[in-house]
Motif scaffolding. Structure first.
Motif, mmCIF file in Angstrom:
data_model
loop_
_atom_site.group_PDB
_atom_site.id
_atom_site.type_symbol
_atom_site.label_atom_id
_atom_site.label_comp_id
_atom_site.label_asym_id
_atom_site.label_seq_id
_atom_site.Cartn_x
_atom_site.Cartn_y
_atom_site.Cartn_z
ATOM 1 N N VAL A 273 37.173 -62.456 2.480
ATOM 2 C CA VAL A 273 36.843 -61.783 1.219
ATOM 3 C C VAL A 273 37.849 -62.188 0.136
ATOM 4 C CG1 VAL A 273 36.964 -59.494 0.129
ATOM 5 C CG2 VAL A 273 35.619 -59.809 2.194
ATOM 6 N N ALA A 274 37.321 -62.551 -1.043
ATOM 7 C CA ALA A 274 38.206 -62.985 -2.134
ATOM 8 C C ALA A 274 38.965 -61.791 -2.713
ATOM 9 C CB ALA A 274 37.377 -63.637 -3.231
ATOM 10 N N ILE A 275 40.269 -61.962 -2.891
ATOM 11 C CA ILE A 275 41.061 -60.910 -3.532
ATOM 12 C C ILE A 275 41.196 -61.312 -4.996
ATOM 13 C CG2 ILE A 275 43.240 -59.631 -3.525
ATOM 14 C CD1 ILE A 275 41.448 -59.257 -0.983
ATOM 15 N N MET A 276 40.468 -60.613 -5.820
ATOM 16 C CA MET A 276 40.347 -61.041 -7.213
ATOM 17 C C MET A 276 41.418 -60.449 -8.118
ATOM 18 S SD MET A 276 36.247 -60.875 -7.098
ATOM 19 C CE MET A 276 35.774 -61.766 -8.540
ATOM 20 N N ARG A 277 42.071 -59.402 -7.634
ATOM 21 C CA ARG A 277 43.134 -58.797 -8.452
ATOM 22 C C ARG A 277 43.934 -57.838 -7.587
ATOM 23 N NH1 ARG A 277 40.941 -55.715 -13.550
ATOM 24 N NH2 ARG A 277 40.648 -54.005 -12.122
ATOM 25 N N ILE A 278 45.248 -57.816 -7.780
ATOM 26 C CA ILE A 278 46.048 -56.817 -7.055
ATOM 27 C C ILE A 278 46.849 -55.928 -8.018
ATOM 28 C CG2 ILE A 278 46.195 -58.123 -4.893
ATOM 29 C CD1 ILE A 278 49.073 -58.887 -5.689
ATOM 30 N N ASN A 279 46.760 -56.219 -9.297
ATOM 31 C CA ASN A 279 47.377 -55.317 -10.286
ATOM 32 C C ASN A 279 46.635 -55.463 -11.616
ATOM 33 O OD1 ASN A 279 48.354 -57.817 -10.946
ATOM 34 N ND2 ASN A 279 50.518 -57.273 -10.825
ATOM 35 N N THR A 280 47.026 -54.694 -12.587
ATOM 36 C CA THR A 280 46.274 -54.720 -13.843
ATOM 37 C C THR A 280 47.217 -54.672 -15.041
ATOM 38 O OG1 THR A 280 44.453 -53.665 -15.039
ATOM 39 C CG2 THR A 280 45.985 -52.186 -13.955
ATOM 40 N N ASP A 281 46.681 -55.103 -16.172
ATOM 41 C CA ASP A 281 47.460 -55.098 -17.427
ATOM 42 C C ASP A 281 47.026 -53.927 -18.279
ATOM 43 O OD1 ASP A 281 48.986 -57.417 -17.421
ATOM 44 O OD2 ASP A 281 47.245 -58.641 -17.950
ATOM 45 N N THR A 282 47.974 -53.175 -18.759
ATOM 46 C CA THR A 282 47.640 -52.173 -19.771
ATOM 47 C C THR A 282 48.616 -52.399 -20.919
ATOM 48 O OG1 THR A 282 46.860 -50.558 -18.163
ATOM 49 C CG2 THR A 282 47.572 -49.679 -20.271
ATOM 50 N N PRO A 283 48.130 -52.545 -22.144
ATOM 51 C CA PRO A 283 49.058 -52.754 -23.256
ATOM 52 C C PRO A 283 50.126 -51.650 -23.289
ATOM 53 C CG PRO A 283 46.790 -52.984 -23.977
ATOM 54 C CD PRO A 283 46.739 -52.502 -22.558
ATOM 55 N N ALA A 284 51.374 -52.052 -23.567
ATOM 56 C CA ALA A 284 52.511 -51.122 -23.496
ATOM 57 C C ALA A 284 52.303 -49.877 -24.360
ATOM 58 C CB ALA A 284 53.776 -51.854 -23.914
ATOM 59 N N ASP A 285 51.653 -50.024 -25.514
ATOM 60 C CA ASP A 285 51.505 -48.856 -26.389
ATOM 61 C C ASP A 285 50.462 -47.853 -25.882
ATOM 62 O OD1 ASP A 285 49.429 -50.572 -26.842
ATOM 63 O OD2 ASP A 285 49.409 -50.335 -29.015
ATOM 64 N N ARG A 286 49.730 -48.215 -24.821
ATOM 65 C CA ARG A 286 48.741 -47.288 -24.257
ATOM 66 C C ARG A 286 49.255 -46.612 -22.994
ATOM 67 N NH1 ARG A 286 43.046 -50.553 -23.784
ATOM 68 N NH2 ARG A 286 42.915 -51.103 -25.959
ATOM 69 N N LEU A 287 50.206 -47.270 -22.337
ATOM 70 C CA LEU A 287 50.582 -46.835 -20.993
ATOM 71 C C LEU A 287 51.615 -45.711 -20.997
ATOM 72 C CD1 LEU A 287 50.164 -47.498 -17.972
ATOM 73 C CD2 LEU A 287 52.085 -49.091 -18.160
#
Ligand code: SF4
Length: 320
Positions: A273-287
């Protein structure tokens, strides 16, 4: 011609590249097509069936833009999003194969005839070899499934389902508006129609334990899926989750804590099974949380090195 829909008989096949202990999406695509497939994010503006007309409601973690990619935010039209994405991939990565990646909000929230008109236009204008459509498990009525099956005769179709977890209590708490059973049904139905299936999972949902995350990986591993995206929960400004977190804070994982859970999950997923992502980006001003020290690439290296040092890999605890 489309690459063949893989049957799930040879699940013991190992990833072909030994440098990475899990089957990266890029490697999966190289094995399948001979070259990497570049994803071009597109927002078709369909909106979300789970929100009220004024944008309120919906999943408690979801930001007001429904997860639109940054590239689509700066383009003025769908055409601009696509031509900009293709031009960028050609010049930066010498890309030759492209996947239309319908990722914001709910990519099937339109009538089948509306979807047909849009895709016919896109496929005539641009050199896509595959399309990937992000949607909810409960937003696949028979007319849409019929349309997707028809589309899959022209090019490879992937559906990315927001499953998040297999535990109904957690689904209820984040107000997903569907249960695990409907995700399971959607995965099986899509697979039986020859459509490739990716599932999105989240780690760290309020009320969930590490054992719950592991159980989710084991349940998902039993189903005919082709890809998985996993990331840890991000709490963003202006969301219902922010209010919940401020009122009664719950555990938010640090890098090393999330990495351990993620590794345990990867070990239980099938090796093909392809692992397409293990983390995500959230713009700093939203997080709001978690505020990690590690960048996205540093985290990926940390996971790869941790697994390599321990000589463990995706699928080594997969029960088959
Ligand atoms: S996560 Fe998806 S389904 Fe939930 S509110 Fe956001 S766009 Fe809608």
């Amino acid at each position: 011609m489309n690459a063949q829909h893989p049957k799930k008989k040879n699940r013991k096949k190992k990833p072909t590249r030994v440098d990475c202990p899990y089957y990266k999406h890029k490697n999966y695509m190289i094995d399948r097509y001979g070259v990497p497939m570049f994803r071009v994010p597109i927002d078709l503006g369909f909106g979300c069936p789970h929100r009220n007309s004024d944008g309120s409601g919906g999943c408690t973690f979801c930001y007001e833009d429904g997860g639109r990619a940054e590239q689509t935010l700066i383009a003025n039209s769908i055409e601009e999003q696509i031509s900009g994405g293709i031009a960028f991939a050609r010049s930066r990565y010498s890309a030759t194969k492209f996947m239309a990646y319908i990722q914001a909000f709910t990519g099937t929230f339109a009538s089948a005839s509306e979807q047909k008109t849009i895709y016919n236009k896109l496929l005539q204008q641009y050199p896509f070899d595959a399309v990937s459509i992000g949607t909810r498990p409960d937003c696949l009525p028979p007319s849409t499934l019929e349309f997707l099956q028809e589309l899959s005769k022209r090019l490879e179709v992937w559906v990315e389902l927001g499953v998040q977890t297999t535990h109904d209590q957690a689904l209820k708490r984040i107000n997903r508006g569907h249960d695990w059973e409907s995700s399971k049904r959607a995965i099986i139905k899509l697979h039986n129609m020859g459509i490739m299936v990716t599932v999105h999972l989240m780690v760290g949902l309020p009320g969930e334990t590490i054992e719950d995350n592991i159980k989710t990986a084991e349940r998902i591993a039993e189903l005919p899926i082709n890809g998985v995206k996993i990331h840890n929960l991000h709490i963003m400004h202006g969301t219902e989750l922010e209010r919940e977190y401020r009122e009664k804070p719950f555990i938010v994982y640090a890098e090393d804590e999330y990495a351990e859970i993620l590794i345990d999950m990867l070990r239980r997923l099938p090796p093909d099974v392809a692992i397409m992502r293990i983390n995500t980006d959230t713009p700093a001003d939203r997080l709001i949380a978690p505020l990690w020290q590690m960048s996205k690439p540093a985290f990926i290296n940390y996971v790869i090195n941790s697994m390599n040092k321990r000589n463990i890999q995706q699928g080594d605890l997969f029960k088959g």
